[in-house]
Scaffold this active site. Structure first.
Site, PDB file in Angstrom:
ATOM      1  N   TYR A  87      -4.342  -5.728   0.996  1.00 26.12           N
ATOM      2  CA  TYR A  87      -3.779  -5.714  -0.362  1.00 26.12           C
ATOM      3  C   TYR A  87      -2.610  -6.690  -0.447  1.00 26.12           C
ATOM      4  O   TYR A  87      -2.596  -7.589  -1.300  1.00 26.12           O
ATOM      5  CB  TYR A  87      -3.318  -4.287  -0.679  1.00 26.12           C
ATOM      6  CG  TYR A  87      -2.806  -4.091  -2.088  1.00 26.12           C
ATOM      7  CD1 TYR A  87      -3.663  -4.072  -3.177  1.00 26.12           C
ATOM      8  CD2 TYR A  87      -1.443  -3.897  -2.323  1.00 26.12           C
ATOM      9  CE1 TYR A  87      -3.193  -3.858  -4.471  1.00 26.12           C
ATOM     10  CE2 TYR A  87      -0.964  -3.683  -3.608  1.00 26.12           C
ATOM     11  CZ  TYR A  87      -1.840  -3.664  -4.674  1.00 26.12           C
ATOM     12  OH  TYR A  87      -1.368  -3.457  -5.947  1.00 26.12           O
ATOM     13  N   VAL A 136     -15.436  -9.342 -10.297  1.00 34.32           N
ATOM     14  CA  VAL A 136     -14.760 -10.649 -10.425  1.00 34.32           C
ATOM     15  C   VAL A 136     -14.897 -11.525  -9.182  1.00 34.32           C
ATOM     16  O   VAL A 136     -14.499 -12.696  -9.210  1.00 34.32           O
ATOM     17  CB  VAL A 136     -13.253 -10.504 -10.778  1.00 34.32           C
ATOM     18  CG1 VAL A 136     -13.065  -9.905 -12.150  1.00 34.32           C
ATOM     19  CG2 VAL A 136     -12.482  -9.735  -9.704  1.00 34.32           C
TER      20      VAL A 136
HETATM   21  P1  NAD Z   1      -6.632   0.864 -10.962  1.00 33.51           P
HETATM   22  O1  NAD Z   1      -7.306   1.060  -9.657  1.00 33.51           O
HETATM   23  O2  NAD Z   1      -6.549   2.018 -11.893  1.00 33.51           O
HETATM   24  O3  NAD Z   1      -7.283  -0.334 -11.760  1.00 33.51           O
HETATM   25  C1  NAD Z   1      -7.915  -1.428 -11.158  1.00 33.51           C
HETATM   26  C2  NAD Z   1      -9.192  -1.724 -11.927  1.00 33.51           C
HETATM   27  O4  NAD Z   1      -9.836  -2.870 -11.341  1.00 33.51           O
HETATM   28  C3  NAD Z   1     -10.197  -0.576 -11.869  1.00 33.51           C
HETATM   29  O5  NAD Z   1     -10.700  -0.321 -13.151  1.00 33.51           O
HETATM   30  C4  NAD Z   1     -11.287  -1.106 -10.942  1.00 33.51           C
HETATM   31  O6  NAD Z   1     -12.551  -0.532 -11.169  1.00 33.51           O
HETATM   32  C5  NAD Z   1     -11.237  -2.597 -11.216  1.00 33.51           C
HETATM   33  N1  NAD Z   1     -11.755  -3.433 -10.122  1.00 33.51           N
HETATM   34  C6  NAD Z   1     -11.485  -3.340  -8.798  1.00 33.51           C
HETATM   35  N2  NAD Z   1     -12.150  -4.290  -8.123  1.00 33.51           N
HETATM   36  C7  NAD Z   1     -12.832  -5.025  -9.060  1.00 33.51           C
HETATM   37  C8  NAD Z   1     -13.694  -6.136  -8.985  1.00 33.51           C
HETATM   38  N3  NAD Z   1     -13.999  -6.726  -7.819  1.00 33.51           N
HETATM   39  N4  NAD Z   1     -14.234  -6.619 -10.130  1.00 33.51           N
HETATM   40  C9  NAD Z   1     -13.967  -6.026 -11.333  1.00 33.51           C
HETATM   41  N5  NAD Z   1     -13.145  -4.962 -11.455  1.00 33.51           N
HETATM   42  C10 NAD Z   1     -12.580  -4.472 -10.328  1.00 33.51           C
HETATM   43  O7  NAD Z   1      -5.170   0.309 -10.651  1.00 33.51           O
HETATM   44  P2  NAD Z   1      -3.943   0.005 -11.624  1.00 33.51           P
HETATM   45  O8  NAD Z   1      -2.824   0.832 -11.177  1.00 33.51           O
HETATM   46  O9  NAD Z   1      -4.374   0.034 -13.034  1.00 33.51           O
HETATM   47  O10 NAD Z   1      -3.617  -1.500 -11.196  1.00 33.51           O
HETATM   48  C11 NAD Z   1      -4.001  -2.602 -11.996  1.00 33.51           C
HETATM   49  C12 NAD Z   1      -3.456  -3.873 -11.369  1.00 33.51           C
HETATM   50  O11 NAD Z   1      -2.033  -3.801 -11.297  1.00 33.51           O
HETATM   51  C13 NAD Z   1      -3.959  -4.113  -9.956  1.00 33.51           C
HETATM   52  O12 NAD Z   1      -4.197  -5.493  -9.790  1.00 33.51           O
HETATM   53  C14 NAD Z   1      -2.804  -3.679  -9.090  1.00 33.51           C
HETATM   54  O13 NAD Z   1      -2.781  -4.368  -7.874  1.00 33.51           O
HETATM   55  C15 NAD Z   1      -1.615  -4.019  -9.967  1.00 33.51           C
HETATM   56  N6  NAD Z   1      -0.454  -3.181  -9.642  1.00 33.51           N
HETATM   57  C16 NAD Z   1      -0.388  -1.874 -10.038  1.00 33.51           C
HETATM   58  C17 NAD Z   1       0.728  -1.104  -9.694  1.00 33.51           C
HETATM   59  C18 NAD Z   1       0.859   0.333 -10.115  1.00 33.51           C
HETATM   60  O14 NAD Z   1       1.854   0.974  -9.747  1.00 33.51           O
HETATM   61  N7  NAD Z   1      -0.020   0.896 -10.912  1.00 33.51           N
HETATM   62  C19 NAD Z   1       1.756  -1.673  -8.927  1.00 33.51           C
HETATM   63  C20 NAD Z   1       1.629  -2.992  -8.520  1.00 33.51           C
HETATM   64  C21 NAD Z   1       0.531  -3.746  -8.894  1.00 33.51           C
END
Ligand code: NAD
Ligand code: UDP
Ligand code: UDP
Length: 341
Positions: free
Chosen positions: A149, A63
């Site tokens: 982050y 992205v």
């Molecule tokens: P995750 O790491 O499992 O998922 C993130 C996904 O984004 C992965 O599939 C990764 O390959 C993809 N990705 C990373 N960089 C990318 C790029 N440049 N282009 C395209 N794809 C890319 O993490 P998650 O826990 O599923 O988190 C998803 C979202 O929710 C994130 O934005 C994270 O910051 C946010 N979030 C999650 C939590 C949590 O507790 N799980 C808490 C706060 C925020």
């Protein structure tokens, strides 16, 4: 002709933990789902069961580069979320949050799509108020190892608000608190996945600091429910909304709970607390409850049971696969920890 209720929905980061559950839910609702991911932390395994669905499409794309597609809604989830993953290449982490947000907002502007941002409780940093409400501006170190982050996500929120004010975009910002469940990466270093994997492997659970720091854990199904409710709200002023489960526990409590639940013989081992590790975290979800008529319904015990089940199945499969490889190579492997980062 497109049916009015059937939407074309882009999910960035759709092969990750939360993204894969979101894609699954949207596909089941009959929408046309485009999952975009660069597979940095996500895997094809997470969405393998969707690949045969006629209303699901997968695109490998980063992205931080422009994306030209035609969609009605965008859920922007792309970004590594666990500290070891987002600190692995911190410059790329900031680029993903900031350039990724600019590209997805530019896309939303061009095609007039509604756009949702997966923000985080990390925007509050090591919070000085407790529980955290959306009007708290946070206490964030701008130059530490977590800053790529935290500050990336803060800048993304700024961009979302400015695209709304300057260009009239229909935006949604979810501040997500710690979420857990099946399809977390087994080696992502997050506390729930670490403790469950350690307990199932009979290894010591690594508690950082003295374990009295707190988090509030939300089960993934509850979180996905909230995402979709927030996106579907007809009227929305645009500001951020906390999403999470207010049930707060210490890291020692959750370690003990997981040991008991798995019947493991693992001990608890104390390790140094990482730099800038937030001390307490608990969402005030009054805004979400009022706006979305939502509150989490999965208890910690119920969610942990499902998570433990998921990891035990994965661990068994990985051991079988490794054993088979070992036999092929003429030597059965002895490893008890088949996953690596
Ligand atoms: P995750 O790491 O499992 O998922 C993130 C996904 O984004 C992965 O599939 C990764 O390959 C993809 N990705 C990373 N960089 C990318 C790029 N440049 N282009 C395209 N794809 C890319 O993490 P998650 O826990 O599923 O988190 C998803 C979202 O929710 C994130 O934005 C994270 O910051 C946010 N979030 C999650 C939590 C949590 O507790 N799980 C808490 C706060 C925020
Ligand atoms: N963009 C994109 N897809 C689109 C439209 C725009 O990826 O369909 C990207 C493009 O790279 C651009 C960014 O979004 O740089 C911001 O777009 P915007 O129109 O807001 O700004 P500008 O094009 O003027 O920089
Ligand atoms: N933690 C721990 N042992 C581990 C992994 C994490 O004690 O093996 C602690 C960590 O120091 C933090 C809490 O658990 O206080 C939550 O960590 P996680 O990385 O899951 O999420 P975040 O810090 O981003 O909330």
């Amino acid at each position: 002709m497109k049916e009015l209720s059937r939407k074309r929905i882009l999910v960035t980061g759709g092969a990750g933990f939360l993204g894969s559950h979101l894609c699954e839910r949207l596909v089941a609702q009959g929408h046309d789902v485009l999952c975009v991911d660069n597979f940095f932390t996500g895997t094809k395994d997470n969405i393998a069961h969707l690949l045969d669905c006629a209303n699901f499409e997968l695109m490998r794309h980063d992205v931080t580069f422009p994306l030209y597609v035609e969609v009605d809604e965008i859920y922007n989830l792309a970004c590594p979320a666990s500290p070891i993953h987002y600190q692995h290449d911190p410059v790329q982490t900031t680029k993903t949050s900031v350039h990724g947000a600019i590209n997805m907002l530019g896309l939303a502007k061009r095609v007039k799509a509604k756009i949702f941002q997966a923000s985080t409780s990390e925007v509050y940093g090591d919070a000085r108020i407790h529980p955290q409400t959306e009007d708290y501006w946070g206490h964030v170190n701008p130059v530490g190892p977590r800053s790529c982050y935290d500050e990336g996500k803060r800048c993304a929120e700024t961009l979302f608000m400015d695209y709304r004010r300057q260009h009239g975009l229909d935006i949604r910002i979810a501040r997500i608190f710690n979420t857990y469940g099946p399809r977390m990466h087994p080696a992502d270093g997050r506390v729930v996945s670490n403790f469950v994997m350690q307990a199932l492997s009979g290894e010591a659970l690594t508690v950082y600091g003295d374990g009295s720091q707190t988090r509030s854990f939300c089960y993934v199904d509850d979180m996905i429910d909230a995402f979709i409710r927030l996106m579907n709200l007809p009227e929305y002023a645009g500001g951020p909304v906390n999403l999470g489960n207010p049930h707060e526990v210490t890291m020692l409590q959750i370690a003990q709970r997981i040991v008991d639940m798995t019947g493991s013989s693992s001990t608890i081992e104390f390790r140094p607390l990482p730099i800038d590790d937030p001390w307490h975290r608990q969402p005030d979800i009054t805004r979400a409850t009022e706006l979305l008529a939502w509150k989490p319904v999965t208890s910690l015990d119920m969610g942990l049971e499902k998570t433990v089940h998921y990891f035990s199945v994965r661990l068994r499969e990985a051991r079988h696969a490794e054993h088979a490889r070992g036999l092929e190579a003429g030597q059965a492997s002895q490893s008890s920890q088949p996953f690596s980062v």
